[in-house]
Design an enzyme around this catalytic site. Structure first.
Site, PDB file in Angstrom:
ATOM      1  N   ARG A   1     -16.573   1.814  -3.237  1.00 42.75           N
ATOM      2  CA  ARG A   1     -15.207   2.689  -3.019  1.00 42.75           C
ATOM      3  C   ARG A   1     -15.064   3.647  -4.273  1.00 42.75           C
ATOM      4  O   ARG A   1     -14.145   3.482  -5.139  1.00 42.75           O
ATOM      5  CB  ARG A   1     -14.008   1.667  -3.000  1.00 42.75           C
ATOM      6  CG  ARG A   1     -13.717   0.804  -1.735  1.00 42.75           C
ATOM      7  CD  ARG A   1     -12.508   0.331  -1.562  1.00 42.75           C
ATOM      8  NE  ARG A   1     -11.967  -0.648  -2.499  1.00 42.75           N
ATOM      9  CZ  ARG A   1     -10.745  -1.305  -2.194  1.00 42.75           C
ATOM     10  NH1 ARG A   1     -10.056  -0.823  -1.390  1.00 42.75           N
ATOM     11  NH2 ARG A   1     -10.454  -2.196  -3.079  1.00 42.75           N
TER      12      ARG A   1
ATOM     13  N   CYS B   1     -16.003  -3.253  -6.933  1.00 41.52           N
ATOM     14  CA  CYS B   1     -15.266  -4.253  -6.363  1.00 41.52           C
ATOM     15  C   CYS B   1     -15.685  -5.158  -5.293  1.00 41.52           C
ATOM     16  O   CYS B   1     -16.619  -4.924  -4.868  1.00 41.52           O
ATOM     17  CB  CYS B   1     -13.709  -3.788  -5.992  1.00 41.52           C
ATOM     18  SG  CYS B   1     -13.847  -2.962  -4.414  1.00 41.52           S
TER      19      CYS B   1
ATOM     20  N   ASN C   1       0.874  -1.061  -0.089  1.00 41.35           N
ATOM     21  CA  ASN C   1       0.101   0.041   0.005  1.00 41.35           C
ATOM     22  C   ASN C   1       0.872   1.303   0.096  1.00 41.35           C
ATOM     23  O   ASN C   1       0.273   2.320  -0.170  1.00 41.35           O
ATOM     24  CB  ASN C   1      -0.970   0.088   1.120  1.00 41.35           C
ATOM     25  CG  ASN C   1      -1.932  -0.971   0.989  1.00 41.35           C
ATOM     26  OD1 ASN C   1      -2.280  -1.671   0.033  1.00 41.35           O
ATOM     27  ND2 ASN C   1      -2.568  -1.417   2.334  1.00 41.35           N
TER      28      ASN C   1
ATOM     29  N   ASP D   1      -7.865  -3.545   7.036  1.00 37.39           N
ATOM     30  CA  ASP D   1      -7.057  -4.607   6.373  1.00 37.39           C
ATOM     31  C   ASP D   1      -6.764  -5.611   6.963  1.00 37.39           C
ATOM     32  O   ASP D   1      -6.127  -6.807   6.547  1.00 37.39           O
ATOM     33  CB  ASP D   1      -5.957  -4.051   5.508  1.00 37.39           C
ATOM     34  CG  ASP D   1      -6.573  -3.464   4.405  1.00 37.39           C
ATOM     35  OD1 ASP D   1      -7.573  -3.616   3.649  1.00 37.39           O
ATOM     36  OD2 ASP D   1      -5.761  -2.746   3.591  1.00 37.39           O
TER      37      ASP D   1
END
Length: 429
Positions: free
Chosen positions: A131, A126, A23, A316
């Site tokens: 998002r 997704c 990330n 996450d």
């Protein structure tokens, strides 16, 4: 399509080197489009997302070189990538490229800042919710860009260059903050970003941009001030350790028992997750090498969590923590506040014997004495690794299908687990 077979019941002991953060690596690679000089990134993880983004950057004119391995390096060692975009040869990012990875939409900011125009395909939805990119586009509009949506593309224009402005995000957005930073560094004047994301990956991008000549103050706080410069140069930057990978392996050790040192990571990157593990009865110690995680076989205590932007509990790591709670003593409540539809791993965990029920944005997990191996299907990156964690503790064999999700975010997963005693095998097919 590859599968992973796990034979559960093995305690984990040893050490695991933590890779560079995916990330962080992705926005850092995109930042190479802001300059005609070379940006060299060290400790870039070997992941399919990195490979896909390299192809996308090449489409825009960025040349890439990858340094060879040094003596003694293994497949688990991060790579060094140099990116040089002397010219932006195409200001359009087509659907067939952007659709492979949502983060590639962020190229809109450096291309617009450098070229005065960009035509980028909207990424669409997704597996873990829509998002939307509306906040990213809003940030660029605050910098003077004219944006319209046409035929599934965002068309952005700033023929006289971007101009500093005030960007106030209505909610914390990591992608929006990345976009605002990359747009503001070449804008004329000063930009103030309010309610900015404080994630370490944002701070890492700001640090790299600063090395390239940007003037940024306040990164890592909710208020960032950027004074635009006429041009940026090259730089040499090391990607920070992956806190999500570290948290994932910490939960795997908590799930199976054992004693593992997570090398190269510091507690400040994931303190909220470590605090949750401590409440669950796991021994966490900072060492000179990294973070030592131990559980001696005592029962796992049930712990309630709620996902929050950094420094809160990371979304996450929610799926991984849920896997741990499936064998906790008692009942835990896990609230997901960041993304919709991020409980799709629940049904697959249930196939292993977990007892979980959903109530809106809350998963209520009733701990069970044991899990039993079964074939399961990965639905997204974090969900897939939660199944790995559960499989490590389940009795018998667990077969995980669709492991290409894992290849997007976990470098050398089977090798890292195997070196600590796990029975993990990839089956090609």
């Amino acid at each position: 399509m590859d599968k992973i077979r796990i034979t559960g019941g093995q305690r984990l002991n040893g050490s695991i080197p933590i890779s560079g953060a995916k990330n962080a690596a992705l926005p850092l690679m995109i930042a190479s489009l802001l300059t005609d000089e070379t940006l060299t990134l060290v400790n870039v993880p070997r992941l399919s997302d990195v490979t896909a983004l390299s192809r996308i950057l090449s489409n825009h004119g960025a040349d890439r070189t990858v340094a060879g391995k040094r003596i003694g390096q293994s497949a688990e060692s991060g790579q060094t990538i140099s990116l040089t975009a002397r010219q932006i040869v195409d200001t359009c990012a087509p659907y067939e490229l952007v659709s492979t990875m949502r983060a590639s939409f962020w190229v809109i900011a450096p291309i617009l800042a450098r070229m005065g125009e960009a035509r980028i395909s909207l990424p669409g939805g997704c597996a873990i919710g829509t998002r939307p990119v509306d906040l990213l586009l809003m940030a660029l509009e605050r910098l003077g860009a004219e944006i319209r949506i046409e035929n599934g593309y965002a068309l952005a224009r700033a023929p006289k260059g971007l101009k500093g402005g005030e960007i106030v995000f209505p909610k914390v957005t990591v992608g929006g903050t990345h976009t605002a930073l990359m747009g503001a560094v070449l804008a004329q004047g000063t930009t103030v970003i309010e309610n900015a994301a404080c994630e370490p990956e944002v701070t890492d991008l700001a640090a790299c941009l600063t090395k390239m000549g940007a003037r940024i103050e306040g990164a890592g706080t909710p208020r960032i001030v950027v004074t635009g410069v006429a041009r940026l140069g090259g730089a040499h930057h090391t990607v920070l350790p992956d806190r999500i990978e570290a948290g994932t392996y910490a939960m795997a050790v908590a799930m199976t028992g054992g004693d593992v040192v997570l090398e190269g990571v510091t507690p400040d990157l994931l303190q909220a997750a470590l605090d949750a593990l401590i409440r669950a009865g796991v021994d966490i110690t900072a060492t000179n090498e990294g973070i030592r995680v131990r559980r001696n076989g005592a029962a796992i205590a049930a712990v309630d969590i709620e996902t929050q932007p950094f420094p809160g509990f990371p979304t996450d790591l929610q799926a991984q923590f849920m896997a741990l709670m499936t064998m906790a003593k008692g009942t835990s409540r896990i609230r997901e506040t960041i993304f919709e539809n991020r409980f799709m791993h629940v049904q697959e965990l249930a196939r292993l014997g977990a007892r979980i029920r959903l109530d809106g944005d809350v998963a209520i997990v009733e701990g069970v004495p044991k899990l039993t191996g079964a074939p399961v299907m990965a639905t997204d990156l974090r969900a897939s690794v939660s199944l790995v964690i559960a499989g490590l503790a389940a009795e018998g064999d667990t077969m995980i299908n669709r492991v290409y999700h894992l290849d997007r975010g976990f470098e050398a997963l089977e090798a890292k687990l195997s070196r600590c005693g796990a029975l993990v095998e990839r089956i090609s097919g």
